[in-house]
Design a protein around this motif. Sequence first.
Motif, PDB file in Angstrom:
ATOM      1  N   GLY A 107       4.053   7.665 -18.893  1.00 11.95           N
ATOM      2  CA  GLY A 107       3.886   7.066 -17.687  1.00 11.95           C
ATOM      3  C   GLY A 107       5.032   6.064 -17.139  1.00 11.95           C
ATOM      4  O   GLY A 107       5.210   5.818 -15.823  1.00 11.95           O
ATOM      5  N   ALA A 108       5.509   5.119 -17.939  1.00 11.83           N
ATOM      6  CA  ALA A 108       6.561   4.303 -17.815  1.00 11.83           C
ATOM      7  C   ALA A 108       7.535   4.683 -17.101  1.00 11.83           C
ATOM      8  O   ALA A 108       8.243   4.129 -16.277  1.00 11.83           O
ATOM      9  N   ARG A 109       8.154   5.998 -17.231  1.00 14.73           N
ATOM     10  CA  ARG A 109       9.347   6.728 -16.760  1.00 14.73           C
ATOM     11  C   ARG A 109       8.893   7.610 -15.597  1.00 14.73           C
ATOM     12  O   ARG A 109       9.762   8.403 -15.059  1.00 14.73           O
ATOM     13  N   GLY A 110       7.426   7.409 -15.077  1.00 11.43           N
ATOM     14  CA  GLY A 110       6.899   8.610 -14.112  1.00 11.43           C
ATOM     15  C   GLY A 110       7.448   8.648 -12.507  1.00 11.43           C
ATOM     16  O   GLY A 110       7.712   9.665 -12.297  1.00 11.43           O
ATOM     17  N   MET A 111       8.147   7.625 -12.315  1.00 10.52           N
ATOM     18  CA  MET A 111       8.846   7.778 -10.894  1.00 10.52           C
ATOM     19  C   MET A 111      10.022   8.522 -10.930  1.00 10.52           C
ATOM     20  O   MET A 111      10.672   8.575  -9.817  1.00 10.52           O
ATOM     21  N   VAL A 112      10.580   9.120 -11.986  1.00  9.52           N
ATOM     22  CA  VAL A 112      11.819   9.702 -11.800  1.00  9.52           C
ATOM     23  C   VAL A 112      11.446  11.235 -11.267  1.00  9.52           C
ATOM     24  O   VAL A 112      12.365  11.821 -10.688  1.00  9.52           O
ATOM     25  N   LEU A 113      10.347  11.451 -11.045  1.00  9.45           N
ATOM     26  CA  LEU A 113       9.833  12.944 -10.618  1.00  9.45           C
ATOM     27  C   LEU A 113       8.535  12.617  -9.811  1.00  9.45           C
ATOM     28  O   LEU A 113       7.468  12.270 -10.531  1.00  9.45           O
ATOM     29  N   SER A 114       8.369  12.392  -8.377  1.00 10.07           N
ATOM     30  CA  SER A 114       7.146  12.036  -7.945  1.00 10.07           C
ATOM     31  C   SER A 114       6.963  12.484  -6.545  1.00 10.07           C
ATOM     32  O   SER A 114       8.068  13.043  -5.980  1.00 10.07           O
ATOM     33  N   CYS A 115       5.816  12.227  -6.269  1.00 10.37           N
ATOM     34  CA  CYS A 115       5.289  12.727  -4.801  1.00 10.37           C
ATOM     35  C   CYS A 115       4.000  11.887  -4.534  1.00 10.37           C
ATOM     36  O   CYS A 115       3.112  11.911  -5.073  1.00 10.37           O
ATOM     37  N   GLN A 116       4.340  11.300  -3.411  1.00 12.13           N
ATOM     38  CA  GLN A 116       3.165  10.122  -2.805  1.00 12.13           C
ATOM     39  C   GLN A 116       1.991  11.198  -2.197  1.00 12.13           C
ATOM     40  O   GLN A 116       2.211  12.010  -1.046  1.00 12.13           O
ATOM     41  N   GLU A 117       0.986  10.805  -2.502  1.00 11.97           N
ATOM     42  CA  GLU A 117      -0.258  11.404  -1.648  1.00 11.97           C
ATOM     43  C   GLU A 117      -0.344  10.367  -0.265  1.00 11.97           C
ATOM     44  O   GLU A 117       0.586   9.607  -0.057  1.00 11.97           O
ATOM     45  N   ARG A 118      -1.538  10.510   0.345  1.00 12.61           N
ATOM     46  CA  ARG A 118      -1.706   9.731   1.581  1.00 12.61           C
ATOM     47  C   ARG A 118      -1.596   8.176   1.091  1.00 12.61           C
ATOM     48  O   ARG A 118      -1.996   7.713   0.243  1.00 12.61           O
ATOM     49  N   LYS A 119      -1.079   7.473   2.514  1.00 13.62           N
ATOM     50  CA  LYS A 119      -1.137   6.259   2.435  1.00 13.62           C
ATOM     51  C   LYS A 119      -2.308   5.489   2.314  1.00 13.62           C
ATOM     52  O   LYS A 119      -3.174   6.109   2.765  1.00 13.62           O
ATOM     53  N   LEU A 120      -2.353   4.376   1.586  1.00 11.71           N
ATOM     54  CA  LEU A 120      -3.631   3.505   1.519  1.00 11.71           C
ATOM     55  C   LEU A 120      -3.673   2.919   3.010  1.00 11.71           C
ATOM     56  O   LEU A 120      -3.083   2.067   3.616  1.00 11.71           O
ATOM     57  N   SER A 121      -4.843   3.389   3.696  1.00 12.99           N
ATOM     58  CA  SER A 121      -5.008   2.887   4.836  1.00 12.99           C
ATOM     59  C   SER A 121      -6.465   2.822   5.276  1.00 12.99           C
ATOM     60  O   SER A 121      -7.485   3.508   5.009  1.00 12.99           O
ATOM     61  N   ASN A 122      -7.104   1.574   5.498  1.00 13.85           N
ATOM     62  CA  ASN A 122      -8.516   1.493   5.790  1.00 13.85           C
ATOM     63  C   ASN A 122      -8.590   0.171   6.709  1.00 13.85           C
ATOM     64  O   ASN A 122      -7.541  -0.600   7.132  1.00 13.85           O
ATOM     65  N   PRO A 123      -9.766  -0.255   7.341  1.00 15.31           N
ATOM     66  CA  PRO A 123      -9.880  -1.467   8.287  1.00 15.31           C
ATOM     67  C   PRO A 123      -9.411  -2.767   7.677  1.00 15.31           C
ATOM     68  O   PRO A 123      -9.179  -3.605   8.514  1.00 15.31           O
ATOM     69  N   TYR A 124      -9.252  -2.788   6.388  1.00 12.87           N
ATOM     70  CA  TYR A 124      -9.053  -4.131   5.876  1.00 12.87           C
ATOM     71  C   TYR A 124      -7.447  -4.519   5.381  1.00 12.87           C
ATOM     72  O   TYR A 124      -7.339  -5.564   5.009  1.00 12.87           O
ATOM     73  N   ILE A 125      -6.655  -3.534   5.930  1.00 18.08           N
ATOM     74  CA  ILE A 125      -5.273  -3.717   5.636  1.00 18.08           C
ATOM     75  C   ILE A 125      -4.677  -3.719   7.212  1.00 18.08           C
ATOM     76  O   ILE A 125      -5.115  -2.677   7.836  1.00 18.08           O
ATOM     77  N   LYS A 126      -3.575  -4.519   7.313  1.00 17.29           N
ATOM     78  CA  LYS A 126      -3.208  -4.518   8.880  1.00 17.29           C
ATOM     79  C   LYS A 126      -2.060  -3.119   8.781  1.00 17.29           C
ATOM     80  O   LYS A 126      -2.376  -2.246   9.787  1.00 17.29           O
ATOM     81  N   ASP A 127      -1.149  -3.077   7.866  1.00 19.54           N
ATOM     82  CA  ASP A 127      -0.468  -1.652   7.892  1.00 19.54           C
ATOM     83  C   ASP A 127      -0.639  -0.809   6.679  1.00 19.54           C
ATOM     84  O   ASP A 127      -0.833  -1.208   5.792  1.00 19.54           O
ATOM     85  N   ALA A 128      -0.485   0.325   6.785  1.00 17.67           N
ATOM     86  CA  ALA A 128      -0.942   1.331   5.865  1.00 17.67           C
ATOM     87  C   ALA A 128       0.315   1.123   4.744  1.00 17.67           C
ATOM     88  O   ALA A 128       1.476   0.917   5.081  1.00 17.67           O
ATOM     89  N   ILE A 129      -0.245   1.248   3.308  1.00 18.25           N
ATOM     90  CA  ILE A 129       0.771   1.066   2.497  1.00 18.25           C
ATOM     91  C   ILE A 129       1.115   2.252   1.708  1.00 18.25           C
ATOM     92  O   ILE A 129       0.133   3.037   1.285  1.00 18.25           O
ATOM     93  N   GLY A 130       2.512   2.607   1.523  1.00 20.80           N
ATOM     94  CA  GLY A 130       2.944   3.583   0.794  1.00 20.80           C
ATOM     95  C   GLY A 130       4.245   4.297   1.436  1.00 20.80           C
ATOM     96  O   GLY A 130       4.618   3.824   2.159  1.00 20.80           O
ATOM     97  N   GLU A 131       4.462   5.473   0.649  1.00 20.47           N
ATOM     98  CA  GLU A 131       5.695   5.976   1.110  1.00 20.47           C
ATOM     99  C   GLU A 131       5.477   6.605   2.448  1.00 20.47           C
ATOM    100  O   GLU A 131       4.444   7.154   3.068  1.00 20.47           O
ATOM    101  N   GLU A 132       6.593   6.561   3.321  1.00 15.63           N
ATOM    102  CA  GLU A 132       6.593   7.163   4.618  1.00 15.63           C
ATOM    103  C   GLU A 132       6.412   8.826   4.529  1.00 15.63           C
ATOM    104  O   GLU A 132       6.048   9.505   5.244  1.00 15.63           O
ATOM    105  N   ASN A 133       7.208   9.048   3.472  1.00 12.88           N
ATOM    106  CA  ASN A 133       7.627  10.662   3.070  1.00 12.88           C
ATOM    107  C   ASN A 133       6.801  11.174   1.939  1.00 12.88           C
ATOM    108  O   ASN A 133       7.359  10.900   0.853  1.00 12.88           O
ATOM    109  N   ASN A 134       6.033  12.095   2.252  1.00  9.48           N
ATOM    110  CA  ASN A 134       5.112  12.333   0.882  1.00  9.48           C
ATOM    111  C   ASN A 134       5.636  13.827   0.382  1.00  9.48           C
ATOM    112  O   ASN A 134       4.838  14.818   0.553  1.00  9.48           O
ATOM    113  N   PHE A 135       6.915  13.842   0.191  1.00 16.01           N
ATOM    114  CA  PHE A 135       7.443  15.052  -0.332  1.00 16.01           C
ATOM    115  C   PHE A 135       7.830  14.642  -2.093  1.00 16.01           C
ATOM    116  O   PHE A 135       8.141  13.638  -2.074  1.00 16.01           O
TER     117      PHE A 135
END
Length: 328
Positions: free
Chosen positions: A186-214
């Motif tokens: 897992g330490a090398r996991g980001m060499v091949l990745s795909c983001q799911e939905r951003k973290l978004s809920n009423p308790y954070i101002k801006d959604a957190i996460g990648e803009e592009n989930n490809f």
Amino acid sequence: MMINITGTGRALPENIVTNFDMAKIVETSDEWIRERTGIAERRISTGDTVASLSAKACEQALEMAGKQAEDVDLIIVATCSPEMLLPCAACQVQGMIGAKNAVAFDLNAACSGFLFGLSTVYGYLQTGLYRNALVVGAEVLSKIIDWTDRSTCVLFGDGAGAAFVEAVEENGENAGIISISQGSDGARGMVLSCQERKLSNPYIKDAIGEENNFVHMNGQEVYKFAVKQVPACIQDALDRAGLTVDDIDHFVLHQANVRILEAVAKRLKVDITKFPMNLNRVGNMSSATIPVLLDELNREGKLKKGDKIVLSGFGAGLTYGACVLIWN
Ligand code: UT7
């Protein structure tokens, strides 16, 4: 207890997309793709889903094994591109094929998914908790690929493969799954990745996460990981089985790239002819590559009783695994 594969099946979308078709979408060429990957064409869904392709592959595997859907105890669908987060693809498949007595769930280990599914089933069947299982590797990667990124979009395809796995009493024959070796990094996991939905809920101002989930990939890092880790993992599985590379008839590996397969064969000092390939026709289908290739070999009569086979998967996670089995 012997754990045998007694049926296989596969389903591919009908739509064939050649390298020449890809060259109309991004700046690439048939020559570049063939030379760097070995891929000539792939299947891309125009309506098939992970669940529908899986269901077709499962029905074929059951028919070959001479079983009814009601006989199935367990269904595991390995996928990283399901249509639905809820319900999981395996439950959809259960409903589609009418396997009403089965327990069903998904597993995500990317390109190692079928192998990890098989090892999970092996554990369940060895304990006696279940007697049989359908293990599926299925992907519709075309929806998580950035079709403007030529470094990734030319590599992948859609499809599904399934195996029906049964536990049978020992009868003195040496058959079925003999050994398994797996690992994750897992330490090398980001060499091949795909983001799911951003973290978004009423308790954070801006959604957190990648803009592009490809899918994003550092191809060279994945290549280096594969050519080093896969031979070591296969060697570990062989050691656990008390066998050597010379004992093996077929090395059925995840079909990512012909150059990776050639490098693995070279490191293991095995003739490349023992590495069957279909990636020229179907591309990299992640978790589906191993069961689709296994089914092709099986239906073409290329797997003989007593043949010793290595299956090996590797990919995002990072994850890797190998299994030694004797065909019967
Ligand atoms: O299931 C696991 C999935 N992962 C893999 O299989 C990845 C393993 N890695 C690989 O197979 C290889 O790294 C790739 C096939 C992905 C790429 O091959 P490479 O030899 O590592 O190419 P590169 O990324 O170093 O790119 C070389 C050149 C670059 O151009 P410049 O910077 O030298 O001008 C790329 O922009 O090739 C260019 N390029 C392309 N050109 C034409 C990248 N993709 C393409 C393309 N067509 N599709």
